[in-house]
Each structure stands twice: as structure tokens, then as C-alpha cells.
Design a protein around this motif. Structure first.
Motif, PDB file in Angstrom:
ATOM      1  N   LEU A 285      24.572 -10.838  56.131  1.00 59.94           N
ATOM      2  CA  LEU A 285      24.502 -11.483  54.773  1.00 59.94           C
ATOM      3  C   LEU A 285      23.969 -12.621  54.693  1.00 59.94           C
ATOM      4  O   LEU A 285      23.285 -13.218  53.561  1.00 59.94           O
ATOM      5  N   VAL A 286      24.528 -13.481  55.724  1.00 60.67           N
ATOM      6  CA  VAL A 286      24.051 -14.832  55.885  1.00 60.67           C
ATOM      7  C   VAL A 286      22.402 -14.949  55.813  1.00 60.67           C
ATOM      8  O   VAL A 286      21.598 -15.755  55.034  1.00 60.67           O
ATOM      9  N   ILE A 287      21.894 -14.249  56.792  1.00 60.52           N
ATOM     10  CA  ILE A 287      20.415 -14.045  56.958  1.00 60.52           C
ATOM     11  C   ILE A 287      19.645 -13.688  55.661  1.00 60.52           C
ATOM     12  O   ILE A 287      18.592 -14.167  55.187  1.00 60.52           O
ATOM     13  N   GLY A 288      20.154 -12.896  55.087  1.00 59.23           N
ATOM     14  CA  GLY A 288      19.599 -12.144  53.746  1.00 59.23           C
ATOM     15  C   GLY A 288      19.792 -13.197  52.636  1.00 59.23           C
ATOM     16  O   GLY A 288      18.767 -13.393  51.972  1.00 59.23           O
ATOM     17  N   LEU A 289      20.736 -14.038  52.497  1.00 63.26           N
ATOM     18  CA  LEU A 289      20.785 -14.955  51.782  1.00 63.26           C
ATOM     19  C   LEU A 289      19.774 -16.196  52.051  1.00 63.26           C
ATOM     20  O   LEU A 289      19.013 -16.486  51.017  1.00 63.26           O
ATOM     21  N   TRP A 290      19.509 -16.316  53.217  1.00 64.97           N
ATOM     22  CA  TRP A 290      18.941 -17.772  53.779  1.00 64.97           C
ATOM     23  C   TRP A 290      17.369 -17.280  53.285  1.00 64.97           C
ATOM     24  O   TRP A 290      16.717 -18.039  52.999  1.00 64.97           O
ATOM     25  N   ASN A 291      17.132 -16.146  53.737  1.00 66.09           N
ATOM     26  CA  ASN A 291      15.581 -15.526  53.624  1.00 66.09           C
ATOM     27  C   ASN A 291      15.342 -15.377  52.146  1.00 66.09           C
ATOM     28  O   ASN A 291      14.026 -15.790  51.708  1.00 66.09           O
ATOM     29  N   GLY A 292      16.296 -15.243  51.251  1.00 69.89           N
ATOM     30  CA  GLY A 292      16.204 -15.414  49.839  1.00 69.89           C
ATOM     31  C   GLY A 292      16.264 -16.672  49.372  1.00 69.89           C
ATOM     32  O   GLY A 292      16.328 -16.919  47.780  1.00 69.89           O
ATOM     33  N   ASN A 293      16.340 -17.754  49.957  1.00 65.33           N
ATOM     34  CA  ASN A 293      16.224 -19.122  49.349  1.00 65.33           C
ATOM     35  C   ASN A 293      17.491 -19.586  48.854  1.00 65.33           C
ATOM     36  O   ASN A 293      17.773 -20.340  48.091  1.00 65.33           O
ATOM     37  N   ARG A 294      18.433 -18.860  49.100  1.00 70.47           N
ATOM     38  CA  ARG A 294      19.836 -18.957  48.498  1.00 70.47           C
ATOM     39  C   ARG A 294      20.904 -19.832  49.508  1.00 70.47           C
ATOM     40  O   ARG A 294      21.667 -19.136  50.048  1.00 70.47           O
ATOM     41  N   TYR A 295      20.215 -21.107  49.712  1.00 69.39           N
ATOM     42  CA  TYR A 295      20.792 -21.736  50.862  1.00 69.39           C
ATOM     43  C   TYR A 295      22.328 -22.106  50.831  1.00 69.39           C
ATOM     44  O   TYR A 295      23.211 -22.175  51.603  1.00 69.39           O
ATOM     45  N   GLY A 296      22.870 -22.468  49.596  1.00 70.15           N
ATOM     46  CA  GLY A 296      24.071 -22.756  49.284  1.00 70.15           C
ATOM     47  C   GLY A 296      25.120 -21.790  49.556  1.00 70.15           C
ATOM     48  O   GLY A 296      26.188 -21.888  50.296  1.00 70.15           O
ATOM     49  N   SER A 297      24.668 -20.344  48.944  1.00 72.59           N
ATOM     50  CA  SER A 297      25.426 -19.318  49.232  1.00 72.59           C
ATOM     51  C   SER A 297      25.544 -18.884  50.857  1.00 72.59           C
ATOM     52  O   SER A 297      26.691 -18.535  51.430  1.00 72.59           O
ATOM     53  N   ALA A 298      24.412 -18.975  51.390  1.00 72.20           N
ATOM     54  CA  ALA A 298      24.207 -18.595  52.894  1.00 72.20           C
ATOM     55  C   ALA A 298      25.031 -19.742  53.793  1.00 72.20           C
ATOM     56  O   ALA A 298      25.697 -19.057  54.603  1.00 72.20           O
ATOM     57  N   ALA A 299      25.093 -20.962  53.266  1.00 78.61           N
ATOM     58  CA  ALA A 299      25.857 -21.788  54.104  1.00 78.61           C
ATOM     59  C   ALA A 299      27.486 -21.689  53.968  1.00 78.61           C
ATOM     60  O   ALA A 299      27.849 -21.761  54.838  1.00 78.61           O
ATOM     61  N   ALA A 300      27.680 -21.360  52.657  1.00 81.66           N
ATOM     62  CA  ALA A 300      29.066 -20.958  52.354  1.00 81.66           C
ATOM     63  C   ALA A 300      29.625 -19.773  53.229  1.00 81.66           C
ATOM     64  O   ALA A 300      30.727 -19.644  53.875  1.00 81.66           O
ATOM     65  N   VAL A 301      28.811 -18.687  53.239  1.00 81.51           N
ATOM     66  CA  VAL A 301      29.261 -17.574  54.139  1.00 81.51           C
ATOM     67  C   VAL A 301      29.343 -17.852  55.450  1.00 81.51           C
ATOM     68  O   VAL A 301      30.243 -17.374  56.256  1.00 81.51           O
ATOM     69  N   ALA A 302      28.327 -18.885  55.946  1.00 83.98           N
ATOM     70  CA  ALA A 302      28.345 -19.266  57.309  1.00 83.98           C
ATOM     71  C   ALA A 302      29.640 -19.912  57.862  1.00 83.98           C
ATOM     72  O   ALA A 302      30.260 -19.583  58.786  1.00 83.98           O
ATOM     73  N   PHE A 303      30.061 -20.761  56.840  1.00 84.78           N
ATOM     74  CA  PHE A 303      31.340 -21.635  57.087  1.00 84.78           C
ATOM     75  C   PHE A 303      32.660 -20.924  56.836  1.00 84.78           C
ATOM     76  O   PHE A 303      33.570 -21.260  57.644  1.00 84.78           O
ATOM     77  N   ILE A 304      32.438 -19.680  56.163  1.00 86.27           N
ATOM     78  CA  ILE A 304      33.773 -18.664  56.188  1.00 86.27           C
ATOM     79  C   ILE A 304      34.062 -18.075  57.500  1.00 86.27           C
ATOM     80  O   ILE A 304      34.946 -17.830  58.146  1.00 86.27           O
ATOM     81  N   ILE A 305      32.878 -17.622  58.111  1.00 84.18           N
ATOM     82  CA  ILE A 305      32.702 -17.078  59.401  1.00 84.18           C
ATOM     83  C   ILE A 305      33.301 -18.273  60.522  1.00 84.18           C
ATOM     84  O   ILE A 305      34.005 -17.747  61.294  1.00 84.18           O
ATOM     85  N   ALA A 306      32.909 -19.229  60.446  1.00 82.74           N
ATOM     86  CA  ALA A 306      33.235 -20.238  61.251  1.00 82.74           C
ATOM     87  C   ALA A 306      34.545 -20.668  61.021  1.00 82.74           C
ATOM     88  O   ALA A 306      35.287 -21.094  61.968  1.00 82.74           O
ATOM     89  N   ALA A 307      35.340 -20.564  59.735  1.00 85.63           N
ATOM     90  CA  ALA A 307      36.640 -20.827  59.757  1.00 85.63           C
ATOM     91  C   ALA A 307      37.389 -19.751  60.567  1.00 85.63           C
ATOM     92  O   ALA A 307      38.578 -19.964  61.054  1.00 85.63           O
ATOM     93  N   VAL A 308      37.180 -18.514  60.434  1.00 84.09           N
ATOM     94  CA  VAL A 308      37.812 -17.411  61.009  1.00 84.09           C
ATOM     95  C   VAL A 308      37.634 -17.449  62.341  1.00 84.09           C
ATOM     96  O   VAL A 308      38.794 -17.280  63.112  1.00 84.09           O
ATOM     97  N   ILE A 309      36.456 -17.808  63.023  1.00 75.93           N
ATOM     98  CA  ILE A 309      36.492 -18.175  64.520  1.00 75.93           C
ATOM     99  C   ILE A 309      37.447 -19.293  64.674  1.00 75.93           C
ATOM    100  O   ILE A 309      38.039 -19.157  65.750  1.00 75.93           O
ATOM    101  N   ALA A 310      37.461 -20.407  64.055  1.00 76.71           N
ATOM    102  CA  ALA A 310      38.142 -21.503  64.260  1.00 76.71           C
ATOM    103  C   ALA A 310      39.691 -21.096  64.285  1.00 76.71           C
ATOM    104  O   ALA A 310      40.366 -21.383  65.069  1.00 76.71           O
ATOM    105  N   VAL A 311      40.124 -20.276  63.595  1.00 75.03           N
ATOM    106  CA  VAL A 311      41.336 -19.943  63.488  1.00 75.03           C
ATOM    107  C   VAL A 311      41.719 -19.024  64.723  1.00 75.03           C
ATOM    108  O   VAL A 311      42.794 -19.089  65.419  1.00 75.03           O
ATOM    109  N   LEU A 312      40.925 -18.202  65.214  1.00 73.66           N
ATOM    110  CA  LEU A 312      40.947 -17.404  66.331  1.00 73.66           C
ATOM    111  C   LEU A 312      41.191 -18.404  67.491  1.00 73.66           C
ATOM    112  O   LEU A 312      41.936 -18.362  68.478  1.00 73.66           O
ATOM    113  N   LEU A 313      40.328 -19.378  67.527  1.00 71.60           N
ATOM    114  CA  LEU A 313      40.311 -20.399  68.711  1.00 71.60           C
ATOM    115  C   LEU A 313      41.712 -20.966  68.909  1.00 71.60           C
ATOM    116  O   LEU A 313      42.051 -21.168  69.773  1.00 71.60           O
TER     117      LEU A 313
END
Length: 328
Positions: A285-313
């Protein structure tokens, strides 16, 4: 060389020599902790340049709107609106972010199903392989080499192997699994079957990684503990429950952490087998949004993934601290 030039050269060398002595004297006066931090300064500088700054820059982009039609694809500042739109399902995405109506075409359920299925199988198989390879037997060295080979295969080649295996016209795995009712006749075009193929491909490759980490933990166990257990009449199952598992648990937790993080970020394997259109993970989903020049949405999804990883860590660090306190 004139006398003045010679004296200037001697004075310069003495000043440099004194500077070196001053630096060495300053280093010698440092405590062990201070010395470690001084040695880590280049690492901190590299980390700040290559990791922290891009992370902050991406976080800033996630707070801006998508601006596809304009020259600058980063729109105006919208705060947390991108996150709210994504989490509430209001964002116009190629695939649903979270939907239980059809979980095999929704990014979050697909990613969680892949993570749970792949990591669980890899843990069981990795632990079994590590327990076997920890025993003394003829040909153990060659068995370890054979175990590592799938892990050494590049992701693209790994994906192509399973892609060809499940091609309806040439793949030898389609017929038997279809007769058992496990997959359809076109598994690479089916989201459920594509997810199953991705899990199998990941297990084939990453089980060796789990086994290596667990094996390192097993070999650190004092063998005399098993001798005492044998004298006490403990069975193999009792030895595993009271000696092996508690002592190998820290290594097992590390392996689980690494594989869970890797599974949550899976992209290349999915793209090389069924494709992101069939198995839409969060990274897809992040790659698809980024390739579609939807940088804001792509970055938001990426940080949601990062938040989940941070909780696991954080959860892993808490569990590790509890293990350390329990062992004291």
C-alpha cells in the motif's frame, strides 16, 4: 633551509605533539562509559544523517495533504488528517486499509495474517531444526550448510521459484494441492491462495534464520546441567521444560522480534510471487501510494507501520527486562 624556517618547523611539530598529548591525556581521564560514548560518536553522526533526518522529513510529509495535480506533490499542512482518514476508512486507497468483510483484500488483515502464519510456522520449524542440529551426529556440518542454503537465496529468485511452482500450466504444486482442496486452479490470481503461497515461501526461506538464532542460544547452555538432570532421572521432556526452554527463551524472543518486524514490512516476496494487486500488504500500500505521487498518504501509512513495530519493540524490551530480573 634557513634558521627561521627550521625553528618554525620545530615549533609547529612541538605544538602538534603537545596537542596529541593533550588529546591522549583527555581520553585517559574519561570513565568507561564516557569513553564508549566518544567511540560511538561517528555511529551517532551516521545514524542521524542516514536514518533520523530522513525519518523526521518523512514525518513532516505525512502531515501534509496529497497534491497530485500540482507541480509540488506535497500539499498544504493538514496535521493528523491523513492518519484520521486512513484509520477511519475515508481515504481513497487502491485497497481497503482495514476491512473484515473481505480480509484477504484488505491491507491490515492481510499483513497480520501473513505475520502470524509465517512467524508461527518459522518458530516451530526453526526450534525443531535447532534442537536437531544441536545434537552430535555424523554429517551435522553438512546438515547446517543445507539448512542455510534457502536463507542465502535472494528474494527475487525465491519469489520466482514459488511463482513457477504455482503457475497453472507448468507448476507441479497446483494439481496435488488443488485435489486436496487447499488452493484453486489459479492460485496466483486468488488473494487467499496468494497469501498462502507467500507464507509458504517465507517459511521456506526464513526458518533457517530462526534456527540459526535459536541454535546460538542452545549452544550457550551449560552441558553439565543436562548431566545433573540425567543423574536425577529427569526425562527428555522435563529437561526441555526446565532447562532448555527457559535458557533459550531470550534467543527465541530475539528471533521472534526480528522475524515479526520483517514480516510486517514484507514487500519484495509478495511482489515477486502473486503481486501486490493480489496480496495487498501494508508495504504494498505504501509503495502504491508513493508511485501514485500521494506522498502524504504514503508517509502516513509508513508511520502507522513504524508505530506497530515500535509497540512490538517496547513489548520485547519489557519482556527482556523481566527475564533479566528473573534470572538475578
Amino acid at each position: 633551509m634557513s634558521t627561521d624556517d627550521r625553528s618554525a618547523t620545530i615549533t609547529g611539530s612541538r605544538s602538534r605533539y603537545r596537542l596529541d598529548l593533550a588529546v591522549l591525556d583527555w581520553i585517559e581521564r574519561l570513565s568507561d562509559t564516557q569513553f564508549v560514548y566518544v567511540m560511538l560518536l561517528p555511529v551517532f553522526a551516521l545514524l542521524g544523517t542516514m536514518a533520523i533526518w530522513p525519518l523526521l522529513y518523512t514525518a513532516n510529509i505525512s502531515l501534509h495533504a496529497d497534491n497530485i495535480v500540482a507541480t509540488n506533490p506535497v500539499g498544504e499542512f493538514v496535521g493528523l488528517q491523513n492518519y484520521v482518514s486512513i484509520l477511519t476508512g475515508q481515504a481513497n486507497l487502491q485497497r481497503p486499509f482495514f476491512s473484515l468483510e473481505n480480509p484477504f483484500t484488505s491491507a491490515v488483515p492481510v499483513t497480520l495474517l501473513f505475520t502470524v502464519g509465517a512467524v508461527a510456522l518459522e518458530t516451530v520449524l526453526g526450534l525443531a531444526m535447532a534442537l536437531i542440529l544441536n545434537k552430535e551426529f555424523r554429517g551435522r556440518r553438512w546438515a547446517r550448510v543445507a539448512m542455510i542454503l534457502p536463507w542465502a537465496v535472494p528474494i527475487v529468485i525465491q519469489g520466482m521459484i514459488f511463482y513457477l511452482m504455482f503457475q497453472p500450466s507448468i507448476g507441479f504444486a497446483v494439481g496435488p494441492l488443488h485435489e486436496l482442496g487447499l488452493i484453486s486452479t489459479t492460485p496466483l490470481a486468488n488473494s487467499r491462495d496468494g497469501l498462502l503461497i507467500a507464507v509458504l515461501a517465507d517459511v521456506w526461506k526464513q526458518s533457517a534464520f530462526m534456527a540459526l538464532l535459536i541454535l546460538a542460544g542452545l549452544q550457550s547452555i551449560d552441558r553439565s546441567l543436562y548431566n545433573v538432570a540425567d543423574v536425577a532421572g529427569a526425562s527428555k521432556l522435563q529437561q526441555f521444560r526446565t532447562i532448555t526452554f527457559p535458557l533459550v527463551l531470550p534467543a527465541l524472543l530475539v528471533a521472534l522480534l526480528f522475524r515479526t518486524i520483517g514480516a510486517l514490512k514484507v514487500y519484495g516476496l509478495v511482489e515477486a510471487t502473486s503481486g501486490c494487486n493480489t496480496v495487498p500488504t501494508l508495504s504494498c500500500l505504501v509503495i502504491g501510494l508513493w508511485n501514485g505521487n500521494r506522498y502524504g498518504s504514503a508517509a502516513a501509512v509508513a508511520f502507522i507501520i513504524a508505530a506497530v513495530i515500535a509497540v512490538l519493540l517496547i513489548g520485547y524490551l519489557i519482556q527482556l527486562r523481566q527475564q533479566e530480573r528473573g534470572g538475578m
